[in-house]
Structure formats: structure tokens, C-alpha cells
Write an enzyme that holds these catalytic residues in place. Structure first.
Site, short mmCIF file in Angstrom:
data_model
loop_
_atom_site.label_atom_id
_atom_site.label_comp_id
_atom_site.label_asym_id
_atom_site.label_seq_id
_atom_site.Cartn_x
_atom_site.Cartn_y
_atom_site.Cartn_z
N HIS A 45 1.31 0.00 8.72
CA HIS A 45 1.82 -0.43 7.43
C HIS A 45 3.07 -1.30 7.62
CE1 HIS A 45 2.27 0.10 3.03
NE2 HIS A 45 3.56 -0.04 3.29
N ASP A 90 -2.33 3.44 8.82
CA ASP A 90 -1.53 3.38 7.59
C ASP A 90 -1.97 4.50 6.65
OD1 ASP A 90 -0.19 2.75 5.24
OD2 ASP A 90 -1.04 0.74 5.05
N SER A 146 2.11 -3.63 -0.14
CA SER A 146 2.46 -2.25 -0.45
C SER A 146 2.70 -2.08 -1.96
CB SER A 146 3.68 -1.84 0.39
OG SER A 146 3.85 -0.45 0.38
#
Length: 360
Positions: free
Chosen positions: A327, A297, A202
Site C-alpha cells: 500500500h 495491502d 487510498s
């Protein structure tokens, strides 16, 4: 979160919720499906039962938030989520606390080494996710242990500065300093300068990609490999996946907006390539990459566009969409089999990429 659950002291609450979560995942598949509900399908993809069950259990306990509009409170939410999912530390991994000197002060770090590994090995410099605001060495301890053991590498996890206390480009500056430290101290860290990779999930994937780009363009040592897990790579464009998966799947559209506003407040130049590396005109010469995305995601299309651009530029890249996952699946390895399967594949690609590309 229900009032009854809120009244339980935080440490005991995490234990109680964790016991319930792991008990649910231990049930026979038909019962897990009954709890999770009918299969969820979006964009021609079906959400994995493990992922759907995790989201359902979060909803049942009221712990569905990733942020709550306040940095300290959001960090506390992540710490509790980590305590709920993680049980015993993964055995067979030696862990040592370290500090990384930088022009802006010392950074906390952890060095992970498989206990069976005594010779030099590749090293992964890892930057944790959390929107540049939340997350820390503890929130990603299990993931770093797993990569060290499964990929047979050393892992240096970096506790970079967080926003809003230290906004952009503080996290990037720390990430660059950590990579340079690893190169300069390679022998001490049990590796060699040309066998050092960078990686992250991320926001950490954003930092790893930015380090790879800027280290390459600076003409000095560059990473041997980059592992980018569901990275955020462009703070200027809203791609289709952000609308498709805007809510109810852990990371929400509003979370992304809030994180960006904390790290790069309105008025910041969000086209800066230290933040939005996907905007770079030329990606040639960058390190080989493994770009991992999750089907459900909001950041999916960022990662996949970057993988396409890397391939176009002649960079060796393995792009892998786990179309049935959400995610942040790297942080819930201990919850379910499907998360373990995905991480096993990622670790295998990391091992192969470093074995084939290290020193290239």
C-alpha cells in the site's frame, strides 16, 4: 526512532535519512538483498525486493509508523516521510497554485501541466490519500507531477478538508465541489468538460469512486474516467486481506481503524454510499475505471471486489494487482525501480483510458 536520530533537527534528519535510503537503493542487488533479508512470501506472493528494502530501512531508522494516535503528530510523520523519499522535483512540469471556491470555503489546489503541452488535454482531478486525516498537496506533489508528465495530461490536485477537524462527509463534499468546479472552469483549466477524469490513492481513491457514483446518479456531468489506486471502498466489512497483511507492511490494521474513527466516528452511518460505495446495489453506467491494487495491502480485497462488481454491471474496467507491492507505493517512486515500473504502467493505462473513453 533511535534517540540519536531524534536529536537531529527535523529538516536535517530528513536529509540524513534520505541520503541513507537512496544510498541503500543504489547498491548492487546482492547487497540490497542482504540488507532486506530473505524473500518474504504471503498468500502465494513474493514481496518485491525494492518494497522489502524500503520496509527494512524504515525499521532500521525506527520510522515505521504511519500514525501515532494524534492527527497533528501523524501529519508531521507523513511530511517527514515525504522529505526522506523525495529528492529533486520532476522536471518538465509547470505547476500553478489555485483556489477552488466551495459552499464551505476555499480549497487550496495545484494545477500541473507538462511544459511541452500547449493545447487542450484531458484533466485528472486528483484526491490525495492519507486516511482522510493526513496527507496534503505536498505529500502527493511528486505523484501528480509524474502523472502529468507520463500520461500527458493536466492534473488538478485538491486540498480537501481533513478529519477530525472536519469529519465525514466534509472530504466528500469538497471532492464533489472540486469536480464540479473543474467542469465549470474547463476552458480556463485547459480542458473540456467531457475530458475530465477523477482519481486518487487510498482515501483519495475512496473519494474518486464516490464522486464517480454520485455524479452519475445525479444525472449531470460525470467523470470521463476513474483512476482508483488501492482504494478504501467499504467501511463496514473486514475482508481477508486485512487479516493477511495486518502489520509490518506500512499500512496496518490499527491504522485503518484509527483513520476511520477520525473520519467517521463511531455512531456515524458507515453504510452511507458517500463513504462505502461498494455497498451500492447498482453500479451500472459509471465511468470506465482503472482499479489498482497491491498484493501486500490490507485494502487489496476491497479494490478487487469493486472491480468485479463494476465489470458485472457492464462498466469497462481494467483491474491490475501489483502482487509484489505494498500500500502507498505511489508515494515512494523516487526510492526504487520497481515503484517506477508500476507507476509507468498505471500512467499508460490512464493515458489510454482517456484517449479511448474521454467524451464517451
Amino acid at each position: 526512532m533511535s534517540k540519536a536520530v531524534e536529536l537531529i533537527p527535523p529538516r536535517l534528519r530528513a536529509h540524513v535519512l534520505g541520503a541513507g535510503l537512496h544510498a541503500a537503493f543504489a547498491l548492487p542487488r546482492p547487497l540490497r538483498r542482504l540488507i532486506a533479508g530473505a524473500p518474504r512470501r504471503i498468500d502465494g506472493q513474493e514481496l518485491a525486493l525494492d518494497a522489502q528494502l524500503l520496509l527494512k530501512m524504515q525499521a532500521l531508522t525506527g520510522s515505521t509508523q504511519l500514525t501515532n494516535g494524534d492527527a497533528a503528530g501523524s501529519r508531521a510523520l507523513m511530511a517527514e516521510s515525504t522529505a526522506i523519499v523525495d529528492r529533486a522535483p520532476l522536471p518538465g512540469v509547470a505547476v500553478g497554485e489555485r483556489t477552488i471556491p466551495t459552499p464551505d470555503g476555499e480549497l487550496a489546489a495545484r494545477l500541473y501541466r507538462p511544459q511541452s503541452l500547449t493545447e487542450h488535454s484531458p484533466l485528472l482531478v486528483f484526491f490525495h490519500g492519507g486516511g482522510w486525516v493526513i496527507g496534503d498537496l505536498d505529500s502527493h506533489d511528486d505523484l501528480c507531477r509524474y502523472f502529468a508528465k507520463a500520461a500527458g495530461v493536466r492534473v488538478l490536485s485538491v486540498g480537501y478538508r481533513l478529519a477530525p477537524e472536519d469529519p465525514f462527509p466534509a472530504a466528500f463534499d469538497d471532492a464533489m465541489a472540486a469536480f464540479r468546479y473543474a467542469v465549470e472552469r474547463a476552458e480556463e483549466l485547459g480542458t473540456q468538460p467531457d475530458r475530465i477524469a477523477v482519481g486518487g490513492d487510498s482515501a483519495g481513491g475512496n473519494l474518486a469512486a464516490a464522486v464517480s457514483y454520485h455524479a452519475t446518479r445525479a444525472g449531470g456531468p460525470k467523470p470521463a474516467f476513474q483512476l482508483l489506486m488501492y482504494p478504501a471502498l467499504d467501511a463496514t466489512v473486514r475482508r481477508r486481506s486485512r487479516d493477511l497483511f495486518s502489520s509490518g507492511l506500512l499500512l496496518s490494521d490499527s491504522d485503518i481503524t484509527w483513520f476511520l474513527d477520525q473520519y467517521a466516528a463511531p455512531g456515524t452511518d458507515r453504510t452511507d454510499l458517500r463513504l462505502s460505495v461498494l455497498l451500492a446495489d447498482d453500479l451500472s453506467g459509471l465511468p470506465p475505471a482503472h482499479v489498482v491494487t497491491a498484493g501486500f495491502d490490507p485494502l487489496r480485497d476491497d479494490g478487487e471486489e469493486y472491480a468485479r462488481r463494476l465489470a458485472e454491471a457492464g462498466v469497462p474496467v481494467v483491474a491490475r494487482r501489483f502482487e509484489d507491492l505494498i500500500h502507498g507505493f505511489g508515494n515512494v517512486r523516487q526510492a526504487g525501480t520497481r515503484f517506477n515500473e508500476a507507476l509507468s504502467e498505471i500512467a499508460g493505462t490512464l493515458r489510454a483510458g482517456l484517449a479511448l473513453g474521454g467524451g464517451a
